[in-house]
Motif scaffolding. Structure first.
Motif, mmCIF file in Angstrom:
data_model
loop_
_atom_site.group_PDB
_atom_site.id
_atom_site.type_symbol
_atom_site.label_atom_id
_atom_site.label_comp_id
_atom_site.label_asym_id
_atom_site.label_seq_id
_atom_site.Cartn_x
_atom_site.Cartn_y
_atom_site.Cartn_z
ATOM 1 N N SER A 88 0.903 -1.230 0.120
ATOM 2 C CA SER A 88 -0.039 -0.150 0.166
ATOM 3 C C SER A 88 0.673 1.224 0.030
ATOM 4 O O SER A 88 1.870 1.539 0.872
ATOM 5 C CB SER A 88 -1.014 -0.047 1.178
ATOM 6 N N SER A 94 -5.503 3.003 9.128
ATOM 7 C CA SER A 94 -6.433 2.135 8.783
ATOM 8 C C SER A 94 -7.496 2.017 10.013
ATOM 9 O O SER A 94 -8.710 2.030 9.693
ATOM 10 C CB SER A 94 -6.169 0.591 8.473
ATOM 11 N N ASN A 111 -6.687 9.592 -2.943
ATOM 12 C CA ASN A 111 -7.294 8.648 -4.323
ATOM 13 C C ASN A 111 -6.126 8.395 -4.979
ATOM 14 O O ASN A 111 -6.039 6.973 -5.670
ATOM 15 C CB ASN A 111 -8.297 9.140 -4.927
ATOM 16 N N GLU A 114 -4.266 5.450 -3.441
ATOM 17 C CA GLU A 114 -5.018 4.304 -3.293
ATOM 18 C C GLU A 114 -5.026 3.678 -4.792
ATOM 19 O O GLU A 114 -4.840 2.415 -4.754
ATOM 20 C CB GLU A 114 -6.339 4.773 -2.835
ATOM 21 N N GLN A 115 -5.308 4.459 -5.740
ATOM 22 C CA GLN A 115 -5.322 3.724 -7.182
ATOM 23 C C GLN A 115 -3.800 3.046 -7.501
ATOM 24 O O GLN A 115 -3.825 1.738 -8.207
ATOM 25 C CB GLN A 115 -5.550 4.771 -8.279
ATOM 26 N N SER A 117 -1.719 1.936 -5.281
ATOM 27 C CA SER A 117 -1.541 0.582 -4.747
ATOM 28 C C SER A 117 -2.458 -0.422 -5.373
ATOM 29 O O SER A 117 -2.163 -1.596 -5.175
ATOM 30 C CB SER A 117 -2.188 0.760 -3.066
ATOM 31 N N SER A 118 -3.538 -0.140 -5.964
ATOM 32 C CA SER A 118 -4.357 -1.023 -6.585
ATOM 33 C C SER A 118 -3.594 -1.685 -7.871
ATOM 34 O O SER A 118 -3.852 -2.854 -7.989
ATOM 35 C CB SER A 118 -5.887 -0.429 -7.091
ATOM 36 N N HIS A 119 -3.069 -0.911 -8.415
ATOM 37 C CA HIS A 119 -2.169 -1.208 -9.864
ATOM 38 C C HIS A 119 -1.164 -2.394 -9.348
ATOM 39 O O HIS A 119 -0.975 -3.291 -9.874
ATOM 40 C CB HIS A 119 -1.711 0.106 -10.402
ATOM 41 N N HIS A 121 -1.004 -3.833 -6.580
ATOM 42 C CA HIS A 121 -1.722 -5.134 -6.143
ATOM 43 C C HIS A 121 -1.946 -6.090 -7.166
ATOM 44 O O HIS A 121 -1.855 -7.211 -7.271
ATOM 45 C CB HIS A 121 -2.762 -5.093 -5.259
ATOM 46 N N VAL A 122 -2.615 -5.690 -8.263
ATOM 47 C CA VAL A 122 -3.044 -6.509 -9.355
ATOM 48 C C VAL A 122 -1.817 -6.893 -10.149
ATOM 49 O O VAL A 122 -1.791 -8.117 -10.478
ATOM 50 C CB VAL A 122 -4.009 -5.620 -10.509
ATOM 51 N N SER A 125 -0.385 -9.728 -8.133
ATOM 52 C CA SER A 125 -1.601 -10.924 -8.308
ATOM 53 C C SER A 125 -1.411 -11.776 -9.324
ATOM 54 O O SER A 125 -1.703 -12.852 -9.620
ATOM 55 C CB SER A 125 -2.837 -10.185 -7.895
#
Length: 157
Positions: A88, A94, A111, A114-115, A117-119, A121-122, A125
């Motif tokens: 993250s 949190s 934001n 957060e975005q 971190s999402s990229h 993570h994907v 994964s």
């Protein structure tokens, strides 16, 4: 976001085991020597990796570790989670309900991080240990030549 040595060394150690071949048992001292990582540190990491089912261990003479599943099924995000590594970039607590930094409002750039971190993570994964050892990491489609450009700028600076 800053990856610690926990995540880096855990991924490196599993890649090392994968390179040694399927069912061959690999000792932590072998990994330590090949990868120049502290044996004591590897021992700590492998307790977590074993608990997560990412490696199997055999005790005694001739013992060691092998991957708990095929390298193609070992996702980097699972390795990171096993050693409590966070991916993250968000610095917010949190425990803070709706806000960031101790206030009730989101921080101005929440934001964005957060975005990102999402990229990450994907990506982690979708990437396996097999992808790493077989050098199947495709460049980012949005910027396939970014790193050569960055390296050129650093060389000329």
């Amino acid at each position: 976001m800053k990856l610690s040595t926990k995540g880096r060394y855990a991924v490196t150690a599993l890649a090392d085991i994968a390179l040694q071949g399927g069912d061959r048992l690999v000792t932590l001292s072998e990994i330590s020597q090949r990868q120049d990582v502290s044996l004591a540190y590897l021992e700590q990491l492998f307790v977590r990796l074993r608990k997560a089912g990412l490696v199997d261990s055999v005790r005694g003479p001739g013992g060691g570790y092998r991957l708990g599943k095929p390298a193609s099924e070992l996702r980097i995000i699972d390795v990171m989670a096993a050693v409590d590594e966070t991916v993250s970039a968000v610095r917010c607590e949190s425990a803070v309900e709706p806000g960031c930094g101790g206030s009730r409002a989101k921080c101005l750039t929440h934001n964005l991080w957060e975005q990102l971190s999402s990229h990450v993570h994907v990506f982690l994964s979708q990437t396996s240990i097999a992808d790493v050892i077989e050098d199947r990491l495709a460049p980012c489609p949005a910027a396939p030549t970014l790193w050569p450009l960055v390296e050129d700028v650093e060389l000329t600076a």
